[in-house]
Design a protein around this motif. Sequence first.
Motif, PDB file in Angstrom:
ATOM      1  N   MET A  59       0.831  -1.207   0.000  1.00 50.07           N
ATOM      2  CA  MET A  59       0.000   0.000   0.000  1.00 50.07           C
ATOM      3  C   MET A  59       0.864   1.256   0.000  1.00 50.07           C
ATOM      4  O   MET A  59       0.562   2.232  -0.697  1.00 50.07           O
ATOM      5  CB  MET A  59      -0.912  -0.013   1.218  1.00 50.07           C
TER       6      MET A  59
ATOM      7  N   THR B  44       2.390   1.684  -3.431  1.00 47.23           N
ATOM      8  CA  THR B  44       1.348   2.119  -4.367  1.00 47.23           C
ATOM      9  C   THR B  44       1.113   3.616  -4.239  1.00 47.23           C
ATOM     10  O   THR B  44       0.993   4.335  -5.240  1.00 47.23           O
ATOM     11  CB  THR B  44       0.037   1.359  -4.111  1.00 47.23           C
ATOM     12  N   ALA B  45       1.051   4.104  -3.001  1.00 47.11           N
ATOM     13  CA  ALA B  45       0.858   5.533  -2.770  1.00 47.11           C
ATOM     14  C   ALA B  45       2.040   6.342  -3.313  1.00 47.11           C
ATOM     15  O   ALA B  45       1.861   7.397  -3.922  1.00 47.11           O
ATOM     16  CB  ALA B  45       0.672   5.794  -1.276  1.00 47.11           C
TER      17      ALA B  45
ATOM     18  N   PHE C 240      -7.552   1.614  -4.652  1.00 46.25           N
ATOM     19  CA  PHE C 240      -6.714   1.815  -3.463  1.00 46.25           C
ATOM     20  C   PHE C 240      -7.555   1.953  -2.209  1.00 46.25           C
ATOM     21  O   PHE C 240      -7.252   1.362  -1.164  1.00 46.25           O
ATOM     22  CB  PHE C 240      -5.840   3.059  -3.656  1.00 46.25           C
TER      23      PHE C 240
END
Length: 419
Positions: free
Chosen positions: A33, A36-37, A97
């Motif tokens: 995560m 991804t951010a 997301f």
Amino acid sequence: MSSPRRTSAIPLIALVVISSLAIIGDEAASMSMVLTAVDQGQPWMVTWFSLSLAIPAMVLAPLGGAIVDRYDPRRIWVAYLALQSLCLGAASLQDDFWARLSLLAASNVINILSGSAAFALLPALIGPVRIERANSLMAIGSSLAYMLGPALSAWLFDIVGASLMLGANAGTTAILAATALALVLRVERPETTDATSRSLWGGVRSGWQAIRSAPVVAATMPLLILIMVGTSIEAVAGMFWLRQISGTDTLYGLVLSCWAIGSIIGAYLAGTKRLSPRTMLLIVGGGLCMALAILAEGLVPIAIIIGGAFVIGGLGNGTHNVGVRNLIFQQIPQAHIGSAWAYYRMLASTSVAIGYVVGTPRTPNDAQGMVIVAGICALVGVLMAIVALRLPKPRAISSKARDSPEPATGDDTMATRTR
């Protein structure tokens, strides 16, 4: 009377190994995560991710602890691990997301319940091993997992992507659930007070009262909070500051690994018969080592010196974590162990959220300054704990614990931040 099922250390070893594997899976999910951010160019998404995990756990942890104390922790442990695995599996199937974030937040809340149940069951699973050594082994396993998890996750993210990493986390959690099922078949339900005489909300209040009634636990709360706030600020600012000092990702990784290596050594030493009775030394002394290591990071911008300081800080981190676990078993009655651990997890979630919120706006422009602030924050917590512990106490240290039936103290044999 001892029985065959209590004379083997195999259940404890299995729990340490599988729990460590599950932590690596959790690290993989979190790293997927975060990366991804970062790929989307949104620095604040990392903070929102952390807050989304922390706030629901912060709000619901006390109720979760009361559930563990009221009902059978064996069933809670297995059932909620299975449910957590399903949440993670569902998250791996999402492309959005924020949908993934919602499922991971739910998974984190469930983890509070399963973790509190496992903590309450630990004395029944350790066989001939002392509770202090069991806590030490659990901390060693966690330290190894936190050392391997981020590096392995960062490498796998480029190869397999976030979906498969989340799926792997679901798999490791399912393995832990199966292991938990095999382990609970060996133990009886822990003795508690009459759960039918109070409501869940009454259990929330009783759990908090049990913590407040243990003077040593109450005296160390400011230390625990400020240590976690400080290390969370450093986790944000230190990433930028250390990369700037190191110059290369290889050296940056080596410096970070020094903290993890120190934490493994510290967790092992905290379980020895010489150190395990000195609970306050483990907690306060460990906190002092962490605070000084963070201050050294901010004040001395030399990678090799910071690496040495991080070994000392990690050693303090390991002893501190084991000391906290020992303190809860020593000072809290068995009937409220689940609540005590859940409240500790709530404090951890709250402190991490505060640390990220404080650390993010000033980073990366003033990363060094924020690292120094983090070290000062942790040092203030240590000084407050020393003063609080030296104040005269109207009650005996373990008055509540001694008056309660069968406290899990571990004294008979004397008894998040890990990077």
